[in-house]
Design an enzyme around this catalytic site. Structure first.
Site, short mmCIF file in Angstrom:
data_model
loop_
_atom_site.label_atom_id
_atom_site.label_comp_id
_atom_site.label_asym_id
_atom_site.label_seq_id
_atom_site.Cartn_x
_atom_site.Cartn_y
_atom_site.Cartn_z
N ASN A 7 -107.24 14.72 -2.49
CA ASN A 7 -107.40 15.55 -1.29
C ASN A 7 -106.71 16.90 -1.53
OD1 ASN A 7 -106.69 16.80 1.21
ND2 ASN A 7 -107.28 14.93 2.27
N ASP A 9 -106.59 19.58 0.54
CA ASP A 9 -106.33 20.36 1.77
C ASP A 9 -105.08 21.23 1.66
OD1 ASP A 9 -108.46 19.03 2.87
OD2 ASP A 9 -107.26 17.74 4.17
N HIS A 10 -104.03 20.66 1.07
CA HIS A 10 -102.75 21.39 1.14
C HIS A 10 -102.66 22.56 0.17
CE1 HIS A 10 -101.61 19.11 4.42
NE2 HIS A 10 -101.44 17.96 3.78
N ARG A 18 -100.42 32.67 4.30
CA ARG A 18 -100.47 34.12 4.20
C ARG A 18 -101.85 34.70 4.54
NH1 ARG A 18 -96.25 36.80 1.46
NH2 ARG A 18 -94.42 35.80 2.30
N HIS A 43 -110.84 18.04 4.19
CA HIS A 43 -110.98 17.81 5.63
C HIS A 43 -111.26 19.15 6.29
CE1 HIS A 43 -108.88 15.99 9.49
NE2 HIS A 43 -110.07 16.51 9.75
N ARG A 45 -111.25 20.77 9.39
CA ARG A 45 -110.78 20.52 10.75
C ARG A 45 -111.42 21.50 11.73
NH1 ARG A 45 -105.68 17.95 11.63
NH2 ARG A 45 -105.63 19.27 13.47
N ARG A 49 -107.37 24.71 10.11
CA ARG A 49 -105.96 24.93 9.75
C ARG A 49 -105.79 25.16 8.25
NH1 ARG A 49 -102.25 19.91 10.99
NH2 ARG A 49 -102.63 20.48 13.14
N HIS A 50 -106.59 24.47 7.46
CA HIS A 50 -106.45 24.66 6.00
C HIS A 50 -107.81 24.96 5.33
CE1 HIS A 50 -107.13 20.37 6.48
NE2 HIS A 50 -105.87 20.09 6.71
N GLU A 70 -113.79 14.69 4.92
CA GLU A 70 -113.15 14.06 6.09
C GLU A 70 -113.49 14.91 7.30
OE1 GLU A 70 -108.96 13.76 5.69
OE2 GLU A 70 -109.09 12.64 3.84
N THR A 100 -100.49 15.74 10.34
CA THR A 100 -101.52 15.24 9.46
C THR A 100 -102.28 14.19 10.27
OG1 THR A 100 -101.95 14.03 7.40
CG2 THR A 100 -99.88 13.55 8.50
N THR A 101 -103.31 13.57 9.68
CA THR A 101 -104.05 12.54 10.43
C THR A 101 -103.09 11.39 10.72
OG1 THR A 101 -105.90 13.18 9.04
CG2 THR A 101 -106.20 11.25 10.42
N GLU A 151 -111.93 3.12 5.29
CA GLU A 151 -110.73 3.55 4.56
C GLU A 151 -109.54 3.06 5.37
OE1 GLU A 151 -110.41 7.59 3.03
OE2 GLU A 151 -108.23 7.53 3.33
N HIS A 191 -103.53 7.61 2.80
CA HIS A 191 -102.48 8.19 3.63
C HIS A 191 -101.09 7.74 3.19
CE1 HIS A 191 -101.14 10.63 6.92
NE2 HIS A 191 -100.12 9.80 6.97
N GLY A 192 -100.30 8.71 2.85
CA GLY A 192 -98.89 8.47 2.54
C GLY A 192 -98.64 7.85 1.18
N GLY A 213 -103.41 12.95 -1.24
CA GLY A 213 -103.34 14.41 -1.15
C GLY A 213 -101.96 14.98 -1.34
N HIS A 214 -101.11 14.80 -0.32
CA HIS A 214 -99.84 15.52 -0.28
C HIS A 214 -98.98 15.34 -1.53
CE1 HIS A 214 -95.68 16.32 1.09
NE2 HIS A 214 -96.28 17.35 1.63
N1 PXP Z 1 -107.24 9.78 3.80
C1 PXP Z 1 -107.42 10.36 5.00
C2 PXP Z 1 -108.54 9.86 5.85
C3 PXP Z 1 -106.60 11.41 5.45
O1 PXP Z 1 -106.81 11.96 6.64
C4 PXP Z 1 -105.58 11.87 4.59
C5 PXP Z 1 -104.70 13.00 5.04
O2 PXP Z 1 -105.44 14.16 5.13
C6 PXP Z 1 -105.44 11.26 3.33
C7 PXP Z 1 -106.26 10.21 2.97
C8 PXP Z 1 -104.42 11.74 2.36
O3 PXP Z 1 -103.14 11.47 2.84
P1 PXP Z 1 -101.89 12.05 2.07
O4 PXP Z 1 -101.98 13.54 2.12
O5 PXP Z 1 -100.73 11.50 2.83
O6 PXP Z 1 -101.96 11.54 0.65
#
Ligand code: PXP
Length: 242
Positions: A7, A9-10, A18, A43, A45, A49-50, A70, A100-101, A151, A191-192, A213-214
């Site tokens: 992912n 996004d970040h 900026r 994602h 949104r 946002r990103h 997403e 985040t989600t 998921e 997630h996480g 992602g993160h």
């Molecule tokens: N899966 C989904 C559906 C999400 O919304 C996210 C966060 O955007 C992730 C996975 C990735 O989560 P993380 O950034 O915590 O790895």
């Protein structure tokens, strides 16, 4: 072997800090592919946002592996997804104030609206996945709504404070995998998940895709995206169920 979805996004979050043109999430996607990503996840949104519309368009043109969008079920976003045609759409809940989600989609509560969106996206040729908590009622509702995959939200695992809590969440995830498979759906996780906590989840039989992602983007700041992705891909391989 399960797929690694990265992912990005970040990368766009840093750019938007900026409102400039760097770092480019499209470039990040290329680097992620070169590092061994099997899937690129973004994602779009409602609040942009990103990831921006321009990113979504360019990702569709340039990503050579599976492209996973997403998205919330907001009509504007559903129209964009139908126009874009990503390989997979993962439906997620969305709140403006969230960091985040947070948690999964309530498919039970929004069954009709969600089923209509699933139908449109499938007609467009996408595989459609529901980001839900590992809960048998939600899994049953996802199957009813026509999803190809679920998921499972791994936030409960990531946020667990004790080993006992972690084991309880793993047991819940394991039961959810069996329930979803019995309904004929593919099972993903996300997630996480981080370099430090992914091993027990990677070792669970039944997950076909991990969306991370993160942690990968954070590590990429120090070692580069290609290396960060290849390290996560290696961890998933090393801990994959035999
Ligand atoms: N899966 C989904 C559906 C999400 O919304 C996210 C966060 O955007 C992730 C996975 C990735 O989560 P993380 O950034 O915590 O790895």
């Amino acid at each position: 072997m399960a797929l690694l979805g990265v992912n990005i996004d970040h990368v766009a979050t840093v750019r938007q800090a900026r409102r400039t043109d760097e770092p480019d999430p499209v470039w990040a996607a290329v680097e992620a592919e070169l590092g061994g990503a099997h899937c690129i996840t973004f994602h779009l949104r409602e609040d942009r946002r990103h990831i921006a519309d321009r990113d979504a368009r360019l990702l569709k043109e340039t990503v050579a592996v599976k492209l996973n969008m997403e998205m919330a079920i907001a009509p504007e976003i559903v129209n964009i997804a139908c126009e874009l045609g990503p390989d997979q759409c993962t439906l997620v809940p969305e709140k403006r104030e969230e960091l985040t989600t947070e948690g999964g989609l309530d498919v039970v509560r929004h069954a009709k609206a969600i089923a209509d969106v699933v139908c449109r996206l499938k007609e467009r040729g996408a595989m459609v996945s529901a980001f839900i908590e590992p809960d048998s009622e939600q899994i049953g509702a996802a199957a009813q709504a026509g999803f190809n995959a679920v998921e499972l939200w791994t936030g409960g695992y990531a946020h667990a404070k004790t080993n006992e809590q972690r084991l309880a969440v793993i047991a819940r995830l394991s039961k959810a995998i069996s329930t979803a498979q019995a309904e004929g759906m593919e099972v993903h996780a996300g997630h996480g998940l981080t370099y430090r906590n992914v091993a027990p989840i990677a070792a669970m039989p039944g997950f076909g895709e991990f969306n991370i992602g993160h942690s990968i983007v954070s590590r990429a700041m120090f070692v580069g995206m290609r290396e960060a992705v290849s390290e996560m891909a290696r961890l998933l391989r090393e801990h994959a169920p035999s």
